[in-house]
Design a protein around this motif. Structure first.
Motif: not given
Length: 112
Positions: A80-95
């Protein structure tokens, strides 16, 4: 119920035990755990974890697409889990933005 983890340590409950997560917080604990573990690091569970640690070996133009792919691969077993978006910052942090049972959630991990 999952034990709550913050900054790599269990969260104390103030009474000699540890806090436990329920519902969406329990799911987020599993998501963070699965995204943070290197895929293949547990010999008996070779599909546990993610390949996010490989991102910065790739060309910058490919990283965003691979981040989403690797996150989806790591979380494939969560019903039941859906990934709706990802954002990778230049400093290596992923949301990673998620949708679970109609509730919008977000998890952030260091991938560098």
């Amino acid at each position: 119920m999952e034990l709550m983890v913050r900054d790599g340590d269990y969260v104390p409950d103030g009474a000699g035990g540890f806090l436990r997560a329920e519902g969406s917080q329990e799911l987020l604990q599993r998501v963070l755990w699965k995204l943070s573990i290197r895929r293949g690091s547990f010999p008996l569970l070779p599909d546990l974890g993610s390949r996010l640690f490989l991102l910065f070996r790739e060309a910058p133009s490919r990283r965003a697409a691979l981040a989403r792919q690797y996150a989806a691969e790591a979380l494939a077993g969560e019903a039941g889990l859906e990934i709706t978006g990802t954002e990778l910052s230049g400093d290596g942090r992923l949301r990673v933005d998620l949708l679970w049972r109609g509730e919008a959630l977000s998890a952030a991990v260091e991938v560098r």
